[in-house]
Design an enzyme around this catalytic site. Structure first.
Site, PDB file in Angstrom:
ATOM      1  N   LYS A  20       2.436  -3.289   7.220  1.00 18.85           N
ATOM      2  CA  LYS A  20       2.694  -3.461   5.775  1.00 18.85           C
ATOM      3  C   LYS A  20       4.117  -3.014   5.446  1.00 18.85           C
ATOM      4  CE  LYS A  20       0.277  -4.653   2.898  1.00 18.85           C
ATOM      5  NZ  LYS A  20      -0.065  -6.003   2.351  1.00 18.85           N
ATOM      6  N   THR A  70       0.823  -1.206   0.000  1.00 19.83           N
ATOM      7  CA  THR A  70       0.000   0.000   0.000  1.00 19.83           C
ATOM      8  C   THR A  70       0.862   1.264   0.000  1.00 19.83           C
ATOM      9  OG1 THR A  70      -1.439   1.295   1.468  1.00 19.83           O
ATOM     10  CG2 THR A  70      -0.107  -0.357   2.527  1.00 19.83           C
ATOM     11  N   ASP A  71       0.290   2.368  -0.463  1.00 18.60           N
ATOM     12  CA  ASP A  71       1.008   3.653  -0.402  1.00 18.60           C
ATOM     13  C   ASP A  71       1.076   4.177   1.042  1.00 18.60           C
ATOM     14  OD1 ASP A  71      -1.674   4.351  -0.052  1.00 18.60           O
ATOM     15  OD2 ASP A  71      -1.661   5.964  -1.533  1.00 18.60           O
ATOM     16  N   GLU A  72       0.293   3.558   1.956  1.00 14.61           N
ATOM     17  CA  GLU A  72       0.251   4.075   3.335  1.00 14.61           C
ATOM     18  C   GLU A  72       1.582   3.884   4.061  1.00 14.61           C
ATOM     19  OE1 GLU A  72      -3.437   3.338   5.402  1.00 14.61           O
ATOM     20  OE2 GLU A  72      -4.505   3.093   3.512  1.00 14.61           O
ATOM     21  N   TYR A 110      -1.636  -0.574  10.962  1.00 12.73           N
ATOM     22  CA  TYR A 110      -1.777  -1.237   9.654  1.00 12.73           C
ATOM     23  C   TYR A 110      -0.595  -0.913   8.754  1.00 12.73           C
ATOM     24  CZ  TYR A 110      -3.213  -1.704   4.737  1.00 12.73           C
ATOM     25  OH  TYR A 110      -3.240  -1.993   3.391  1.00 12.73           O
TER      26      TYR A 110
HETATM   27  P1  NAD Z   1      -9.406  -7.549   2.211  1.00  9.89           P
HETATM   28  O1  NAD Z   1      -9.378  -7.279   3.673  1.00  9.89           O
HETATM   29  O2  NAD Z   1     -10.635  -7.301   1.428  1.00  9.89           O
HETATM   30  O3  NAD Z   1      -8.994  -9.077   1.929  1.00  9.89           O
HETATM   31  C1  NAD Z   1      -7.956  -9.728   2.609  1.00  9.89           C
HETATM   32  C2  NAD Z   1      -8.077 -11.231   2.346  1.00  9.89           C
HETATM   33  O4  NAD Z   1      -7.009 -11.868   3.044  1.00  9.89           O
HETATM   34  C3  NAD Z   1      -9.387 -11.827   2.873  1.00  9.89           C
HETATM   35  O5  NAD Z   1      -9.934 -12.697   1.909  1.00  9.89           O
HETATM   36  C4  NAD Z   1      -8.957 -12.592   4.108  1.00  9.89           C
HETATM   37  O6  NAD Z   1      -9.767 -13.714   4.386  1.00  9.89           O
HETATM   38  C5  NAD Z   1      -7.529 -12.987   3.742  1.00  9.89           C
HETATM   39  N1  NAD Z   1      -6.711 -13.222   4.930  1.00  9.89           N
HETATM   40  C6  NAD Z   1      -6.582 -12.401   6.017  1.00  9.89           C
HETATM   41  N2  NAD Z   1      -5.772 -12.960   6.919  1.00  9.89           N
HETATM   42  C7  NAD Z   1      -5.355 -14.148   6.392  1.00  9.89           C
HETATM   43  C8  NAD Z   1      -4.491 -15.180   6.846  1.00  9.89           C
HETATM   44  N3  NAD Z   1      -3.895 -15.109   8.051  1.00  9.89           N
HETATM   45  N4  NAD Z   1      -4.270 -16.253   6.044  1.00  9.89           N
HETATM   46  C9  NAD Z   1      -4.869 -16.332   4.840  1.00  9.89           C
HETATM   47  N5  NAD Z   1      -5.712 -15.402   4.366  1.00  9.89           N
HETATM   48  C10 NAD Z   1      -5.952 -14.313   5.133  1.00  9.89           C
HETATM   49  O7  NAD Z   1      -8.172  -6.724   1.637  1.00  9.89           O
HETATM   50  P2  NAD Z   1      -7.998  -5.969   0.245  1.00  9.89           P
HETATM   51  O8  NAD Z   1      -8.534  -4.610   0.380  1.00  9.89           O
HETATM   52  O9  NAD Z   1      -8.473  -6.851  -0.854  1.00  9.89           O
HETATM   53  O10 NAD Z   1      -6.405  -5.849   0.197  1.00  9.89           O
HETATM   54  C11 NAD Z   1      -5.621  -6.886  -0.376  1.00  9.89           C
HETATM   55  C12 NAD Z   1      -4.154  -6.511  -0.303  1.00  9.89           C
HETATM   56  O11 NAD Z   1      -3.942  -5.272  -0.991  1.00  9.89           O
HETATM   57  C13 NAD Z   1      -3.658  -6.264   1.135  1.00  9.89           C
HETATM   58  O12 NAD Z   1      -2.357  -6.780   1.234  1.00  9.89           O
HETATM   59  C14 NAD Z   1      -3.660  -4.748   1.277  1.00  9.89           C
HETATM   60  O13 NAD Z   1      -2.687  -4.323   2.202  1.00  9.89           O
HETATM   61  C15 NAD Z   1      -3.330  -4.321  -0.137  1.00  9.89           C
HETATM   62  N6  NAD Z   1      -3.862  -3.001  -0.533  1.00  9.89           N
HETATM   63  C16 NAD Z   1      -5.182  -2.689  -0.354  1.00  9.89           C
HETATM   64  C17 NAD Z   1      -5.666  -1.449  -0.781  1.00  9.89           C
HETATM   65  C18 NAD Z   1      -7.115  -1.078  -0.629  1.00  9.89           C
HETATM   66  O14 NAD Z   1      -7.475   0.073  -0.907  1.00  9.89           O
HETATM   67  N7  NAD Z   1      -7.999  -1.969  -0.246  1.00  9.89           N
HETATM   68  C19 NAD Z   1      -4.797  -0.530  -1.378  1.00  9.89           C
HETATM   69  C20 NAD Z   1      -3.445  -0.899  -1.550  1.00  9.89           C
HETATM   70  C21 NAD Z   1      -2.994  -2.144  -1.135  1.00  9.89           C
HETATM   71  P1  TYD Z   2     -10.654   3.958   4.487  1.00  8.61           P
HETATM   72  O1  TYD Z   2     -11.610   3.539   3.435  1.00  8.61           O
HETATM   73  O2  TYD Z   2     -10.731   3.308   5.826  1.00  8.61           O
HETATM   74  O3  TYD Z   2      -9.191   3.816   3.858  1.00  8.61           O
HETATM   75  P2  TYD Z   2      -7.756   4.331   4.436  1.00  8.61           P
HETATM   76  O4  TYD Z   2      -7.901   4.711   5.842  1.00  8.61           O
HETATM   77  O5  TYD Z   2      -6.929   3.097   4.250  1.00  8.61           O
HETATM   78  O6  TYD Z   2      -7.359   5.461   3.538  1.00  8.61           O
HETATM   79  O7  TYD Z   2     -10.806   5.528   4.712  1.00  8.61           O
HETATM   80  C1  TYD Z   2     -10.676   6.441   3.649  1.00  8.61           C
HETATM   81  C2  TYD Z   2     -10.779   7.838   4.236  1.00  8.61           C
HETATM   82  O8  TYD Z   2     -12.111   8.025   4.752  1.00  8.61           O
HETATM   83  C3  TYD Z   2      -9.842   8.074   5.410  1.00  8.61           C
HETATM   84  O9  TYD Z   2      -9.372   9.419   5.382  1.00  8.61           O
HETATM   85  C4  TYD Z   2     -10.726   7.872   6.636  1.00  8.61           C
HETATM   86  C5  TYD Z   2     -12.088   8.331   6.147  1.00  8.61           C
HETATM   87  N1  TYD Z   2     -13.244   7.640   6.789  1.00  8.61           N
HETATM   88  C6  TYD Z   2     -14.259   8.401   7.394  1.00  8.61           C
HETATM   89  O10 TYD Z   2     -14.226   9.636   7.389  1.00  8.61           O
HETATM   90  N2  TYD Z   2     -15.296   7.731   7.985  1.00  8.61           N
HETATM   91  C7  TYD Z   2     -15.362   6.360   8.007  1.00  8.61           C
HETATM   92  O11 TYD Z   2     -16.325   5.807   8.598  1.00  8.61           O
HETATM   93  C8  TYD Z   2     -14.312   5.606   7.371  1.00  8.61           C
HETATM   94  C9  TYD Z   2     -14.351   4.102   7.371  1.00  8.61           C
HETATM   95  C10 TYD Z   2     -13.281   6.299   6.767  1.00  8.61           C
END
Ligand code: NAD
Ligand code: TYD
Length: 349
Positions: free
Chosen positions: A160, A131-133, A156
């Site tokens: 990561k 992630t970019d975070e 988090y």
């Molecule tokens: P998500 O939470 O929707 O899915 C995570 C999946 O991992 C789930 O299916 C869960 O069951 C599985 N999982 C969790 N713990 C596990 C374990 N111990 N063993 C096996 N499986 C396990 O997450 P997402 O949003 O799809 O993100 C996927 C990846 O992309 C993550 O690594 C996250 O850090 C990265 N990412 C997410 C975003 C975003 O905006 N969602 C952005 C950048 C990077």
């Molecule tokens: P989120 O979807 O949790 O992603 P991330 O924290 O990984 O960027 O949140 C996106 C933005 O929205 C973040 O600035 C937090 C804000 N947010 C709210 O204001 N209210 C909410 O209930 C949630 C879940 C997020």
């Protein structure tokens, strides 16, 4: 047949990546390993579960001996590692869970790859999805590049960041072939309704308050999930080993502006009078350690691999809204049970 292990394939982004690979590459066998936490849902992959080049494995990346046994049985040649705990608010509640899954789980996978590939790294790849975070927060200006120093602020992002460091360290120390991508906020179909966009869509449908943290002047760079999956496909096949690529939507929105746009589009989609959904906006206590702004400089992946986002935010958001409206059974299924108690605790109502 190329044997590819995708972890976290039942989650939001993972399910889009699994589908893309299963459909586009019939000569690959895709093994989707997922422990099915609250965020994992096999409903996300119903349409491909019968395909001959797809196998689901229920397993936990915390369990090292199972990983080794699976490597021996299926002889994975590449790994695309997405499994993670992914929600910042949950990481504030339970940092140790994030250490276990995101750090120890990643190290277990690295060890399994190292042990079973036995130094023969030809045609092998460990692709770590991040992630970019990890870069921390930006001020009002500037962009994250691949050389921005890591400076994570939430449990988090710290977990990561640590996992990224371990992947790089295994590359440097043991020669394990890897690539890492750091992507901005994703949105789209099948995202668990704890993240901003699906949570607010669900609340608007149910006439519930929209809890905007702080003053809402926080900025995120939003990317449509299918564009992220396309970028992963490209980096997997054409990315340079030992490299990092930033992936972003070139699409910055302040939370409050995004929520207002969402309210307007939801009013149209639900046939409600203009302005009705906006009345649900409620400013609530800020998230501790809330990063002000994320924004990606995606010029490396554009210049080296020719990737840019293909879906405009307008199109992507519309697709997303209509998907949730047409899939309320999916929504109701994932928001019942344990989710209700999480919601009560997080938002005190
Ligand atoms: P998500 O939470 O929707 O899915 C995570 C999946 O991992 C789930 O299916 C869960 O069951 C599985 N999982 C969790 N713990 C596990 C374990 N111990 N063993 C096996 N499986 C396990 O997450 P997402 O949003 O799809 O993100 C996927 C990846 O992309 C993550 O690594 C996250 O850090 C990265 N990412 C997410 C975003 C975003 O905006 N969602 C952005 C950048 C990077
Ligand atoms: P989120 O979807 O949790 O992603 P991330 O924290 O990984 O960027 O949140 C996106 C933005 O929205 C973040 O600035 C937090 C804000 N947010 C709210 O204001 N209210 C909410 O209930 C949630 C879940 C997020």
């Amino acid at each position: 047949m190329n044997s590819i292990l995708i972890t976290g394939g039942a989650g939001f982004i993972g399910s889009h990546v699994v589908r893309l690979f299963v459909e586009k590459y019939p000569h690959y066998h895709i093994f989707n390993l997922d422990s099915l936490t609250y965020a994992g849902n096999l409903e996300n992959l119903k349409d491909i579960e019968g395909k001959p080049n797809y196998t689901f494995i229920k397993a936990d990346i915390i369990d090292e001996s199972t990983l080794n046994a699976l490597f021996k049985t299926y002889r994975f040649e590449s790994i695309i590692h997405l499994a993670a705990e992914s929600h910042v608010d949950r990481s504030i509640e339970d940092p140790l869970l994030f250490v276990k899954t995101n750090i120890i789980g990643t190290i277990n996978l690295l060890n399994a790859a190292k042990k079973n590939w036995k130094g023969n790294f030809i045609n092998k790849l460990f692709y770590h999805v991040s992630t970019d975070e990890v870069y921390g927060t930006l001020g009002e200006t500037g962009l994250f590049t691949e050389t921005t120093a890591y400076n994570p602020n939430s449990p988090y992002s710290a977990s990561k960041a640590s996992s990224d460091h371990f992947v790089r360290a295994y590359g440097e120390t043991y020669g394990l072939p890897y690539v890492i991508t750091n992507c901005s906020n994703n949105y789209g179909q099948n995202q668990f309704p704890e993240k901003l966009i699906p949570l607010f869509i669900n609340n608007i449908i149910n006439n519930k308050e929209l809890p905007v943290y702080g003053d809402g002047n926080y900025t995120r760079d939003w990317l449509y999930v299918k564009d992220h999956a396309i970028a992963i496909d490209l980096v997997f096949h054409k990315g340079k080993q030992g490299n990092t690529y930033n992936i972003g939507g070139l699409n910055e929105w302040k939370n409050i502006d995004l929520v207002q746009l969402l309210c307007q589009q939801m009013d149209v989609a639900l046939g409600r009078k203009k302005g009705i959904s906006e009345k649900l906006i409620t400013f609530v206590k800020d998230r501790p350690g809330h990063d002000l702004r994320y924004a990606i400089d995606a010029s490396k992946i554009k210049n080296e691999l020719g990737w840019t986002p293909s879906v405009t935010f307008e199109e992507g958001l519309k697709e997303t809204i209509y998907w949730y409206l047409n899939n309320q059974i999916w929504l109701n299924n994932v928001t019942s049970g344990a989710y209700q108690s999480y919601y009560k605790k997080q938002y005190c109502n």
